[in-house]
Design an enzyme around this catalytic site. Structure first.
Site, PDB file in Angstrom:
ATOM      1  N   GLU A 363       0.832  -1.227   0.000  1.00 46.93           N
ATOM      2  CA  GLU A 363       0.000   0.000   0.000  1.00 46.93           C
ATOM      3  C   GLU A 363       0.859   1.266   0.000  1.00 46.93           C
ATOM      4  O   GLU A 363       0.537   2.279   0.630  1.00 46.93           O
ATOM      5  CB  GLU A 363      -1.027  -0.030   1.130  1.00 46.93           C
ATOM      6  CG  GLU A 363      -1.973  -1.185   0.900  1.00 46.93           C
ATOM      7  CD  GLU A 363      -3.387  -0.979   1.344  1.00 46.93           C
ATOM      8  OE1 GLU A 363      -3.813   0.173   1.472  1.00 46.93           O
ATOM      9  OE2 GLU A 363      -4.059  -1.999   1.531  1.00 46.93           O
TER      10      GLU A 363
HETATM   11  N1  CAA Z   1      -6.828  11.180  -3.986  1.00 52.56           N
HETATM   12  C1  CAA Z   1      -7.414  11.512  -5.162  1.00 52.56           C
HETATM   13  N2  CAA Z   1      -6.691  11.828  -6.277  1.00 52.56           N
HETATM   14  C2  CAA Z   1      -5.354  11.831  -6.164  1.00 52.56           C
HETATM   15  C3  CAA Z   1      -4.688  11.503  -4.965  1.00 52.56           C
HETATM   16  C4  CAA Z   1      -5.492  11.157  -3.838  1.00 52.56           C
HETATM   17  N3  CAA Z   1      -4.921  10.826  -2.676  1.00 52.56           N
HETATM   18  N4  CAA Z   1      -3.360  11.552  -5.161  1.00 52.56           N
HETATM   19  C5  CAA Z   1      -3.181  11.932  -6.447  1.00 52.56           C
HETATM   20  N5  CAA Z   1      -4.391  12.095  -7.045  1.00 52.56           N
HETATM   21  C6  CAA Z   1      -4.639  12.540  -8.426  1.00 52.56           C
HETATM   22  C7  CAA Z   1      -3.998  13.919  -8.655  1.00 52.56           C
HETATM   23  O1  CAA Z   1      -4.859  14.944  -8.227  1.00 52.56           O
HETATM   24  C8  CAA Z   1      -3.794  13.902 -10.147  1.00 52.56           C
HETATM   25  O2  CAA Z   1      -5.032  14.176 -10.766  1.00 52.56           O
HETATM   26  P1  CAA Z   1      -5.153  15.142 -12.070  1.00 52.56           P
HETATM   27  O3  CAA Z   1      -4.387  14.447 -13.165  1.00 52.56           O
HETATM   28  O4  CAA Z   1      -6.596  15.203 -12.338  1.00 52.56           O
HETATM   29  O5  CAA Z   1      -4.520  16.418 -11.683  1.00 52.56           O
HETATM   30  C9  CAA Z   1      -3.451  12.448 -10.457  1.00 52.56           C
HETATM   31  O6  CAA Z   1      -3.970  11.682  -9.350  1.00 52.56           O
HETATM   32  C10 CAA Z   1      -1.968  12.192 -10.597  1.00 52.56           C
HETATM   33  O7  CAA Z   1      -1.341  12.638  -9.396  1.00 52.56           O
HETATM   34  P2  CAA Z   1       0.241  12.639  -9.215  1.00 52.56           P
HETATM   35  O8  CAA Z   1       0.852  13.367 -10.379  1.00 52.56           O
HETATM   36  O9  CAA Z   1       0.548  13.116  -7.836  1.00 52.56           O
HETATM   37  O10 CAA Z   1       0.582  11.078  -9.368  1.00 52.56           O
HETATM   38  P3  CAA Z   1       1.980  10.343  -9.474  1.00 52.56           P
HETATM   39  O11 CAA Z   1       2.041   9.589 -10.732  1.00 52.56           O
HETATM   40  O12 CAA Z   1       3.091  11.296  -9.160  1.00 52.56           O
HETATM   41  O13 CAA Z   1       1.859   9.250  -8.287  1.00 52.56           O
HETATM   42  C11 CAA Z   1       2.110   8.419  -6.031  1.00 52.56           C
HETATM   43  C12 CAA Z   1       1.726   9.587  -6.960  1.00 52.56           C
HETATM   44  C13 CAA Z   1       1.706   8.900  -4.640  1.00 52.56           C
HETATM   45  C14 CAA Z   1       3.592   8.121  -6.055  1.00 52.56           C
HETATM   46  C15 CAA Z   1       1.303   7.164  -6.434  1.00 52.56           C
HETATM   47  O14 CAA Z   1       1.744   6.633  -7.651  1.00 52.56           O
HETATM   48  C16 CAA Z   1       1.330   6.085  -5.360  1.00 52.56           C
HETATM   49  O15 CAA Z   1       0.571   6.144  -4.401  1.00 52.56           O
HETATM   50  N6  CAA Z   1       2.221   5.048  -5.527  1.00 52.56           N
HETATM   51  C17 CAA Z   1       2.227   3.911  -4.631  1.00 52.56           C
HETATM   52  C18 CAA Z   1       1.350   2.811  -5.181  1.00 52.56           C
HETATM   53  C19 CAA Z   1       0.705   2.027  -4.095  1.00 52.56           C
HETATM   54  O16 CAA Z   1       0.486   2.492  -2.971  1.00 52.56           O
HETATM   55  N7  CAA Z   1       0.306   0.818  -4.421  1.00 52.56           N
HETATM   56  C20 CAA Z   1      -0.426   0.003  -3.515  1.00 52.56           C
HETATM   57  C21 CAA Z   1      -1.067  -1.147  -4.226  1.00 52.56           C
HETATM   58  S1  CAA Z   1      -2.331  -1.926  -3.267  1.00 52.56           S
HETATM   59  C22 CAA Z   1      -1.586  -2.822  -2.067  1.00 52.56           C
HETATM   60  O17 CAA Z   1      -0.408  -2.776  -1.892  1.00 52.56           O
HETATM   61  C23 CAA Z   1      -2.580  -3.642  -1.254  1.00 52.56           C
HETATM   62  C24 CAA Z   1      -2.071  -4.461  -0.163  1.00 52.56           C
HETATM   63  O18 CAA Z   1      -0.929  -4.579   0.047  1.00 52.56           O
HETATM   64  C25 CAA Z   1      -2.989  -5.177   0.708  1.00 52.56           C
HETATM   65  P1  FAD Z   2       9.414  -0.562  -6.395  1.00 52.86           P
HETATM   66  O1  FAD Z   2       8.436   0.482  -6.759  1.00 52.86           O
HETATM   67  O2  FAD Z   2      10.246  -1.155  -7.477  1.00 52.86           O
HETATM   68  O3  FAD Z   2      10.358   0.010  -5.249  1.00 52.86           O
HETATM   69  C1  FAD Z   2      11.671  -0.498  -4.959  1.00 52.86           C
HETATM   70  C2  FAD Z   2      12.340   0.475  -3.980  1.00 52.86           C
HETATM   71  O4  FAD Z   2      12.498   1.760  -4.616  1.00 52.86           O
HETATM   72  C3  FAD Z   2      11.506   0.731  -2.720  1.00 52.86           C
HETATM   73  O5  FAD Z   2      12.331   0.859  -1.592  1.00 52.86           O
HETATM   74  C4  FAD Z   2      10.824   2.045  -3.023  1.00 52.86           C
HETATM   75  O6  FAD Z   2      10.424   2.763  -1.862  1.00 52.86           O
HETATM   76  C5  FAD Z   2      11.917   2.762  -3.795  1.00 52.86           C
HETATM   77  N1  FAD Z   2      11.347   3.835  -4.633  1.00 52.86           N
HETATM   78  C6  FAD Z   2      10.576   3.704  -5.750  1.00 52.86           C
HETATM   79  N2  FAD Z   2      10.221   4.905  -6.197  1.00 52.86           N
HETATM   80  C7  FAD Z   2      10.774   5.833  -5.363  1.00 52.86           C
HETATM   81  C8  FAD Z   2      10.766   7.245  -5.292  1.00 52.86           C
HETATM   82  N3  FAD Z   2      10.098   7.990  -6.182  1.00 52.86           N
HETATM   83  N4  FAD Z   2      11.457   7.864  -4.310  1.00 52.86           N
HETATM   84  C9  FAD Z   2      12.130   7.132  -3.384  1.00 52.86           C
HETATM   85  N5  FAD Z   2      12.165   5.776  -3.379  1.00 52.86           N
HETATM   86  C10 FAD Z   2      11.504   5.140  -4.362  1.00 52.86           C
HETATM   87  N6  FAD Z   2      -0.585  -4.403  -5.072  1.00 52.86           N
HETATM   88  C11 FAD Z   2      -1.894  -4.326  -5.451  1.00 52.86           C
HETATM   89  O7  FAD Z   2      -2.237  -3.646  -6.408  1.00 52.86           O
HETATM   90  N7  FAD Z   2      -2.843  -5.018  -4.761  1.00 52.86           N
HETATM   91  C12 FAD Z   2      -2.548  -5.807  -3.707  1.00 52.86           C
HETATM   92  O8  FAD Z   2      -3.456  -6.400  -3.101  1.00 52.86           O
HETATM   93  C13 FAD Z   2      -1.185  -5.914  -3.294  1.00 52.86           C
HETATM   94  N8  FAD Z   2      -0.831  -6.736  -2.268  1.00 52.86           N
HETATM   95  C14 FAD Z   2       0.500  -6.954  -2.020  1.00 52.86           C
HETATM   96  C15 FAD Z   2       0.879  -7.952  -1.116  1.00 52.86           C
HETATM   97  C16 FAD Z   2       2.229  -8.249  -0.923  1.00 52.86           C
HETATM   98  C17 FAD Z   2       2.616  -9.345   0.007  1.00 52.86           C
HETATM   99  C18 FAD Z   2       3.216  -7.515  -1.632  1.00 52.86           C
HETATM  100  C19 FAD Z   2       4.682  -7.833  -1.483  1.00 52.86           C
HETATM  101  C20 FAD Z   2       2.852  -6.513  -2.496  1.00 52.86           C
HETATM  102  C21 FAD Z   2       1.497  -6.228  -2.707  1.00 52.86           C
HETATM  103  N9  FAD Z   2       1.095  -5.265  -3.645  1.00 52.86           N
HETATM  104  C22 FAD Z   2      -0.226  -5.166  -4.025  1.00 52.86           C
HETATM  105  C23 FAD Z   2       2.095  -4.478  -4.346  1.00 52.86           C
HETATM  106  C24 FAD Z   2       2.738  -3.391  -3.467  1.00 52.86           C
HETATM  107  O9  FAD Z   2       1.854  -2.327  -3.291  1.00 52.86           O
HETATM  108  C25 FAD Z   2       4.046  -2.964  -4.160  1.00 52.86           C
HETATM  109  O10 FAD Z   2       4.947  -4.046  -3.987  1.00 52.86           O
HETATM  110  C26 FAD Z   2       4.605  -1.680  -3.581  1.00 52.86           C
HETATM  111  O11 FAD Z   2       3.745  -0.590  -3.859  1.00 52.86           O
HETATM  112  C27 FAD Z   2       6.014  -1.386  -4.080  1.00 52.86           C
HETATM  113  O12 FAD Z   2       6.132  -1.557  -5.464  1.00 52.86           O
HETATM  114  P2  FAD Z   2       7.327  -2.476  -6.053  1.00 52.86           P
HETATM  115  O13 FAD Z   2       7.275  -3.763  -5.343  1.00 52.86           O
HETATM  116  O14 FAD Z   2       7.222  -2.499  -7.535  1.00 52.86           O
HETATM  117  O15 FAD Z   2       8.645  -1.748  -5.621  1.00 52.86           O
END
Ligand code: CAA
Ligand code: FAD
Length: 379
Positions: A363
């Site tokens: 996340e």
């Molecule tokens: N709420 C609503 N809209 C948002 C927002 C928010 N919190 N944050 C950004 N946006 C919108 C912006 O307003 C913008 O909209 P417009 O184009 O209309 O202006 C658009 O999104 C793009 O915003 P950014 O340019 O800031 O986006 P970015 O490409 O720089 O990305 C980021 C920002 C915070 C790095 C984002 O890519 C991010 O959160 N990355 C991490 C991904 C992540 O958390 N993955 C989790 C997967 S789920 C998971 O992991 C589940 C699990 O484990 C159980």
């Molecule tokens: P990368 O993005 O390749 O990151 C590698 C390293 O580079 C990290 O230390 C990161 O912090 C660093 N890094 C990358 N970009 C930057 C930056 N701009 N500035 C500084 N440091 C940076 N995803 C879903 O969609 N749904 C799910 O349900 C879900 N469940 C998950 C469950 C598990 C067990 C795992 C391992 C992952 C899950 N994910 C899920 C994906 C998870 O959200 C991603 O693994 C996570 O967001 C990181 O992406 P990545 O693994 O590609 O790492």
């Protein structure tokens, strides 16, 4: 801000705590060892209304609030972080976007069975080249008549191998960047959808982490969630809520590990006295409980802001960042205070130490939380 739980929240916490102790704790070591998805826990959670806590009963929910749901993830994670994340991914990442962005028809068709726990939910955003950089989506959804044809794949999807309903993100217009991403509700039985690799992991062994494959997957246009091109915003705002869930998982793991440690240091004797008599032990547990309480306040604040419809993006990121680091520090020191026994599977802190690490990664990694927090400060 009121620091007390309401009577209803306190009652719910009592119910969740008893449930976690009685039903979840006894299985935690076994599902970790066998790397087995605890389907029986999901069924039991459904029976007592834990699968749709913050949604109204007309949508199959329990008429609770977000803080109550956070208390559930915390209590589960104290004894089993796997069960905590199953509930968190289901509620925050699948039910919640349908509740927030779905049409009435979509809510009746999908949210009701999800919130009742008849169906399990998942969320597919991450791809091999779109992890932290979630905007780099390569999965495509091309409109063909009354359908969208989806091709591509997702990786690391929690509940992946066991879910019935998935929120999936795909590019409907590659030229438009984040404004060309759309969200879809996908059912596991739709033709063209299949499960790929199941990950073997460091921790949360019982949680299913799967690859999803879409090969000419035809999704009816009624399953578009929100408007076309608004999917990235849906993903981001969904993750704002999800991060509070993972932060609750982290404080649960930390408190669980500290509780085990307090028990242990009173029993274990060295140099003719309990190791609790050493000032180092006393100071370590005092520092850890102080940090866990500080993390808990951040987590509850973020949940409170969500419940009161205030903005909470940055506060959710702070809660997750801090709580995840506290979980890592607490579990590391818990193992240390258990000595060699803490390094064995005879004591739960070994599992908790492995489980804690993921809270700094999924996340949004801790670095991404820092980006979200600093973006707001510097804008
Ligand atoms: N709420 C609503 N809209 C948002 C927002 C928010 N919190 N944050 C950004 N946006 C919108 C912006 O307003 C913008 O909209 P417009 O184009 O209309 O202006 C658009 O999104 C793009 O915003 P950014 O340019 O800031 O986006 P970015 O490409 O720089 O990305 C980021 C920002 C915070 C790095 C984002 O890519 C991010 O959160 N990355 C991490 C991904 C992540 O958390 N993955 C989790 C997967 S789920 C998971 O992991 C589940 C699990 O484990 C159980
Ligand atoms: P990368 O993005 O390749 O990151 C590698 C390293 O580079 C990290 O230390 C990161 O912090 C660093 N890094 C990358 N970009 C930057 C930056 N701009 N500035 C500084 N440091 C940076 N995803 C879903 O969609 N749904 C799910 O349900 C879900 N469940 C998950 C469950 C598990 C067990 C795992 C391992 C992952 C899950 N994910 C899920 C994906 C998870 O959200 C991603 O693994 C996570 O967001 C990181 O992406 P990545 O693994 O590609 O790492």
């Amino acid at each position: 801000m009121n620091f007390d739980l309401s009577e209803k929240q306190a009652l719910m916490r009592k119910l969740f705590r008893e449930f976690a102790e009685k039903e979840v704790k006894p299985l935690a070591a076994e599902i970790d060892e066998e790397e087995r998805f605890p389907i029986e826990n999901v069924k039991k959670m459904a029976e007592i209304g834990m699968m749709g806590i913050p949604f109204e009963s007309k949508y199959g929910g329990s008429d609770g609030d977000n803080l109550s749901y956070i208390l559930a993830v915390e209590e589960l994670s104290k004894v089993c972080a796997t069960t905590g994340v199953i509930l968190s991914a289901h509620t925050s990442l699948c039910c919640n976007p349908i509740y927030t962005y779905g049409t009435e028809e979509q809510k009746m068709k999908y949210l009701v069975p999800l919130a009742k726990g008849e169906k399990l939910g998942a969320f597919g955003l991450t791809e091999p080249n779109a992890g932290s950089d979630a905007a780099m989506q390569q999965t495509t959804a091309i409109k063909e008549g009354d359908y969208y044809k989806i091709n591509g794949s997702k990786i690391f999807i929690t509940n992946g191998g066991y879910a019935d309903i998935y929120i999936i993100f795909a590019m409907t217009d590659k030229q438009k960047g984040t404004r060309g991403i759309s969200a879809f509700i996908v059912e596991k039985d739709m033709e063209g959808f299949s499960i790929g690799k199941i990950e073997k992991k460091l921790g949360i062994h019982g949680s299913s982490t799967a690859e999803l494959i879409f090969k000419d997957l035809y999704v009816p246009k009624e399953n578009l969630l929100g408007q076309e091109g608004k999917g990235f915003g849906i993903a981001m705002s969904t993750l704002d809520g999800g991060r509070i869930g993972i932060a609750a998982q982290a404080i649960g793991i930390a408190q669980g590990a500290l509780n085990e440690t307090i028990k242990y240091v009173k029993e274990r004797k060295q140099f003719s006295r309990p190791i609790a008599a050493f000032q180092n032990t006393q100071f370590v547990i005092a520092d850890l409980q102080t940090k866990i309480d500080a993390a808990r306040l951040l987590v509850y604040r973020a949940a409170y802001l969500k419940d009161t419809n205030q903005s909470y993006t940055s506060e959710a990121a702070m809660a997750k960042l801090f709580a995840a680091e506290v979980a890592m520090e607490t579990t590391t020191k818990a193992v240390q205070l258990h000595g060699g026994y803490g390094y064995t599977r005879d004591y739960p802190v070994e599992r908790m130490f492995r489980d804690a690490k993921i809270t700094e990664i999924y996340e949004g990694t801790s670095e991404i939380q820092r980006l979200v927090i600093s973006n707001k400060l510097l804008k």
